[in-house]
Design an enzyme around this catalytic site. Sequence first.
Site, mmCIF file in Angstrom:
data_model
loop_
_atom_site.group_PDB
_atom_site.id
_atom_site.type_symbol
_atom_site.label_atom_id
_atom_site.label_comp_id
_atom_site.label_asym_id
_atom_site.label_seq_id
_atom_site.Cartn_x
_atom_site.Cartn_y
_atom_site.Cartn_z
ATOM 1 N N CYS A 94 35.223 78.840 117.856
ATOM 2 C CA CYS A 94 34.100 79.689 117.483
ATOM 3 C C CYS A 94 34.560 81.126 117.664
ATOM 4 O O CYS A 94 35.649 81.375 118.164
ATOM 5 C CB CYS A 94 32.928 79.425 118.423
ATOM 6 S SG CYS A 94 32.444 77.690 118.483
ATOM 7 N N ARG A 101 36.545 81.791 112.017
ATOM 8 C CA ARG A 101 36.689 80.904 113.170
ATOM 9 C C ARG A 101 35.636 79.800 113.182
ATOM 10 O O ARG A 101 35.687 78.898 114.019
ATOM 11 C CB ARG A 101 36.588 81.714 114.464
ATOM 12 C CG ARG A 101 37.612 82.808 114.585
ATOM 13 C CD ARG A 101 37.450 83.571 115.872
ATOM 14 N NE ARG A 101 37.773 82.726 117.009
ATOM 15 C CZ ARG A 101 38.991 82.583 117.499
ATOM 16 N NH1 ARG A 101 39.997 83.236 116.970
ATOM 17 N NH2 ARG A 101 39.199 81.790 118.524
ATOM 18 N N TRP A 144 31.643 76.796 115.121
ATOM 19 C CA TRP A 144 32.215 75.653 114.414
ATOM 20 C C TRP A 144 31.981 74.475 115.349
ATOM 21 O O TRP A 144 32.542 74.392 116.436
ATOM 22 C CB TRP A 144 33.707 75.857 114.179
ATOM 23 C CG TRP A 144 34.334 74.810 113.322
ATOM 24 C CD1 TRP A 144 34.334 74.755 111.962
ATOM 25 C CD2 TRP A 144 35.083 73.667 113.757
ATOM 26 N NE1 TRP A 144 35.033 73.645 111.531
ATOM 27 C CE2 TRP A 144 35.503 72.969 112.603
ATOM 28 C CE3 TRP A 144 35.437 73.164 115.006
ATOM 29 C CZ2 TRP A 144 36.263 71.800 112.661
ATOM 30 C CZ3 TRP A 144 36.193 72.000 115.064
ATOM 31 C CH2 TRP A 144 36.595 71.337 113.900
ATOM 32 N N ASN A 188 33.335 79.926 123.494
ATOM 33 C CA ASN A 188 34.303 79.374 122.538
ATOM 34 C C ASN A 188 35.198 78.433 123.327
ATOM 35 O O ASN A 188 35.905 78.872 124.233
ATOM 36 C CB ASN A 188 35.139 80.512 121.928
ATOM 37 C CG ASN A 188 36.345 79.993 121.155
ATOM 38 O OD1 ASN A 188 36.316 78.890 120.621
ATOM 39 N ND2 ASN A 188 37.401 80.785 121.116
ATOM 40 N N GLY A 189 35.137 77.140 123.007
ATOM 41 C CA GLY A 189 35.959 76.168 123.733
ATOM 42 C C GLY A 189 35.204 74.871 123.933
ATOM 43 O O GLY A 189 34.228 74.588 123.220
ATOM 44 N N GLU A 226 53.142 71.403 101.081
ATOM 45 C CA GLU A 226 52.309 72.588 101.268
ATOM 46 C C GLU A 226 51.417 72.824 100.039
ATOM 47 O O GLU A 226 50.248 73.185 100.178
ATOM 48 C CB GLU A 226 53.211 73.803 101.572
ATOM 49 C CG GLU A 226 52.484 75.131 101.720
ATOM 50 C CD GLU A 226 51.427 75.178 102.808
ATOM 51 O OE1 GLU A 226 51.313 74.237 103.611
ATOM 52 O OE2 GLU A 226 50.653 76.152 102.822
ATOM 53 N N LYS A 253 47.360 72.990 100.311
ATOM 54 C CA LYS A 253 46.567 74.119 99.802
ATOM 55 C C LYS A 253 45.517 73.604 98.826
ATOM 56 O O LYS A 253 44.363 74.003 98.868
ATOM 57 C CB LYS A 253 47.439 75.157 99.076
ATOM 58 C CG LYS A 253 48.315 76.053 99.912
ATOM 59 C CD LYS A 253 47.588 77.125 100.671
ATOM 60 C CE LYS A 253 47.211 76.663 102.048
ATOM 61 N NZ LYS A 253 48.181 76.773 103.093
ATOM 62 N N GLU A 274 42.762 71.536 100.507
ATOM 63 C CA GLU A 274 42.002 72.349 101.459
ATOM 64 C C GLU A 274 40.978 73.242 100.776
ATOM 65 O O GLU A 274 39.836 73.346 101.224
ATOM 66 C CB GLU A 274 43.014 73.198 102.229
ATOM 67 C CG GLU A 274 42.474 74.079 103.301
ATOM 68 C CD GLU A 274 43.598 74.843 104.008
ATOM 69 O OE1 GLU A 274 43.410 75.160 105.175
ATOM 70 O OE2 GLU A 274 44.644 75.138 103.395
ATOM 71 N N HIS A 303 58.496 53.889 95.778
ATOM 72 C CA HIS A 303 58.252 53.030 96.939
ATOM 73 C C HIS A 303 56.752 52.914 97.247
ATOM 74 O O HIS A 303 56.368 52.622 98.378
ATOM 75 C CB HIS A 303 59.017 53.561 98.151
ATOM 76 C CG HIS A 303 60.496 53.586 97.925
ATOM 77 N ND1 HIS A 303 61.267 52.437 97.939
ATOM 78 C CD2 HIS A 303 61.340 54.599 97.611
ATOM 79 C CE1 HIS A 303 62.535 52.752 97.671
ATOM 80 N NE2 HIS A 303 62.594 54.064 97.460
ATOM 81 N N LYS A 319 39.830 78.287 110.693
ATOM 82 C CA LYS A 319 41.210 78.797 110.637
ATOM 83 C C LYS A 319 41.997 78.442 111.890
ATOM 84 O O LYS A 319 43.168 78.099 111.818
ATOM 85 C CB LYS A 319 41.208 80.313 110.445
ATOM 86 C CG LYS A 319 42.625 80.820 110.266
ATOM 87 C CD LYS A 319 42.677 82.043 109.419
ATOM 88 C CE LYS A 319 44.098 82.414 109.068
ATOM 89 N NZ LYS A 319 44.699 81.514 108.071
HETATM 90 C C1 AGP Z 1 46.555 75.853 106.452
HETATM 91 O O1 AGP Z 1 46.112 76.436 105.297
HETATM 92 C C2 AGP Z 1 45.564 75.549 107.480
HETATM 93 N N1 AGP Z 1 44.595 76.519 107.671
HETATM 94 C C3 AGP Z 1 46.102 74.866 108.732
HETATM 95 O O2 AGP Z 1 46.861 73.770 108.348
HETATM 96 C C4 AGP Z 1 46.916 75.720 109.738
HETATM 97 O O3 AGP Z 1 48.173 76.027 109.202
HETATM 98 C C5 AGP Z 1 47.048 74.931 111.051
HETATM 99 O O4 AGP Z 1 45.783 74.745 111.601
HETATM 100 C C6 AGP Z 1 47.974 75.581 112.043
HETATM 101 O O5 AGP Z 1 47.479 76.805 112.485
HETATM 102 P P1 AGP Z 1 48.380 77.812 113.306
HETATM 103 O O6 AGP Z 1 49.512 78.209 112.424
HETATM 104 O O7 AGP Z 1 47.474 78.952 113.635
HETATM 105 O O8 AGP Z 1 48.876 77.082 114.527
#
Ligand code: AGP
Length: 596
Positions: free
Chosen positions: A2, A27, A71, A97-98, A469, A473, A476, A492, A591
């Site tokens: 959060c 966040r 969150w 936050n936690g 990747e 993307k 996501e 496979h 994030k």
């Molecule tokens: C990627 O687009 C994501 N938001 C996610 O996979 C992110 O890379 C992951 O949570 C790792 O975060 P960090 O690099 O802050 O450790």
Amino acid sequence: MCGIVGYAGQRRAQPILIDCLKRLEYRGYDSAGIAVVGKDLQLFKSEGEIAVLEGKMPEMDGGLGIAHTRWATQGKPTTENAHPFADCSNRFAIVHNGIISNFMDLKDKLLADGHVFSSETDTEVFAHLVESEFEGDLLEAVRSAVARVEGTYAFAVVAKDGDGIVATRRESPLVVGLGNGENFIASDVTALLKHTNKMLFIEDGEVVRVTKDSVTVVDAAGNEVRREPHKVAWTLEDAEKGGYPHFMLKEIYEQPSAIHDSLLGRVESLDAEPFFSSGAFSSVKIVACGTSYHAGLVGKYIIEELAKIPTTVQISSEYRYSSAPRENPLIVLVTQSGETLDTMAAAREARRRGNRTVAIANVMGSAITREVDHVIYTRAGPEIGVAATKTFVTQLVALYILAMDLGTQSRTLSALAKRAVIGQLRSLPRAVQDVLNKAPEIEALAKKYHASRDMFFIGRNINYPVALEGALKTKEISYIHGEGFPAGELKHGPLALISKDSPVVAIAVKDHTYGKMLGNISEVSARGSPVIAIGFEGDTELEKYADDVLYIREIPPLFSPVPVVVALQLFSYYLARERGCPIDKPRNIAKTVTVD
Ligand code: AGP
């Protein structure tokens, strides 16, 4: 995970808190709330994003307050479960936050003592703990209350008859912003850049009292701590959209300068100080999550090529529970935020095993930087969009330079080869700019394919992780089901999923696997799948195999992940835009993942 903010000053706290809070929305954004101390303690919260709270909340008077964007982890994302929480007497308001892991035990005890709860959250116990520990001094009450809490936290507390915020942290970030006649607290410096760049990073176990004209930090034992503030180089402009419709697009376009900044002063001459002076290592292990894990996978190819050191890559949540082998690798933790809980735990595990640790991190002063032997900052600037973009390419830059250093120290990289690598690194901003100039072409491809339900991404060798990747993307932010595979694995299993409705994005740059890649493209086209190939300019052969070809400027294959990933970032961005998705704030994810 959060976001929390707090303000103590002479101005009206409410608009300042809401403005700062909006900068932390990455966040979490399922509910939000605010508490302001004026003639009384005014508290308002709401389900939904901060804009919903802003539209509904009454005007509040007073120059002291705290606010929160959530969150959900414990308890549904409802108004009742939104922060801040008050105690039974409505004297204290708290944000968190936690995760309080022993909250059930604490709640049972507090209920037995007659406290009344209004939510399903773990956080609410802390409001009641402060109430029961309070004997006239809020800082002392918070110190006693956290002593009873297990888990991770950044808490901020105000009292209706107080003149300051009391805040504390363990494993969740907390920064104090120092202003003139006003002071702030926040989860992240980006929330405060509009008001100050003088920051005090609070350490685990410390408690801070912040009033409009004083900041006092004490350690867990209650002894005063004196520390110089940091001057953060990021500007407000860095943390704003600057005319782009989304942070993600802005951050994609910032990549040429982010790469440039990440190289600055680090590859000036062949004799420059080692980036990471470490001694020789017989092996390297890279540990990370999500996009950072994909950067680590690319890093394996880079380190093995330039330094000839065997490198393995593991997801943080797997590494931390794995058994320790006999080898003693250099552990490289890759994390944009420097706060991802599993990566933090992995760093601690690595130290417990007696390994040397280095973090590649983007956020200055973030938690991981205190857990490792050495830090390499990526200099990407603040990344606000949930989807990691510029931090991925700058992580790659850091890995190229690390590999060069390791290669130099282990004498596997000659001066001539090093000179060539430096030349290639310097050309990357231009290679990326070339891809950005092709945005209209990529946009047209996204318009053609945006209605797909599934999409596959294939690559080989160093571009296999780039396929992963691209798929991440895409899923996501566009919610298209995207899967990445090493192209050789198609037969496979994954081929069973291929159909005319599932386009395949094939990374087909001219390297030693190119011929095999053409074979894989034929395999999928034979089964009716449309193919979008990414290849080097001038490779007209690809047009015989693929339905669409996106050309990038030819560079040595070892460096091709950088421009290729930028093309995939733009493709996923335009797919998501065509589908009307909330690009910067995709559903269900935040994030920074500070839970495991
Ligand atoms: C990627 O687009 C994501 N938001 C996610 O996979 C992110 O890379 C992951 O949570 C790792 O975060 P960090 O690099 O802050 O450790």
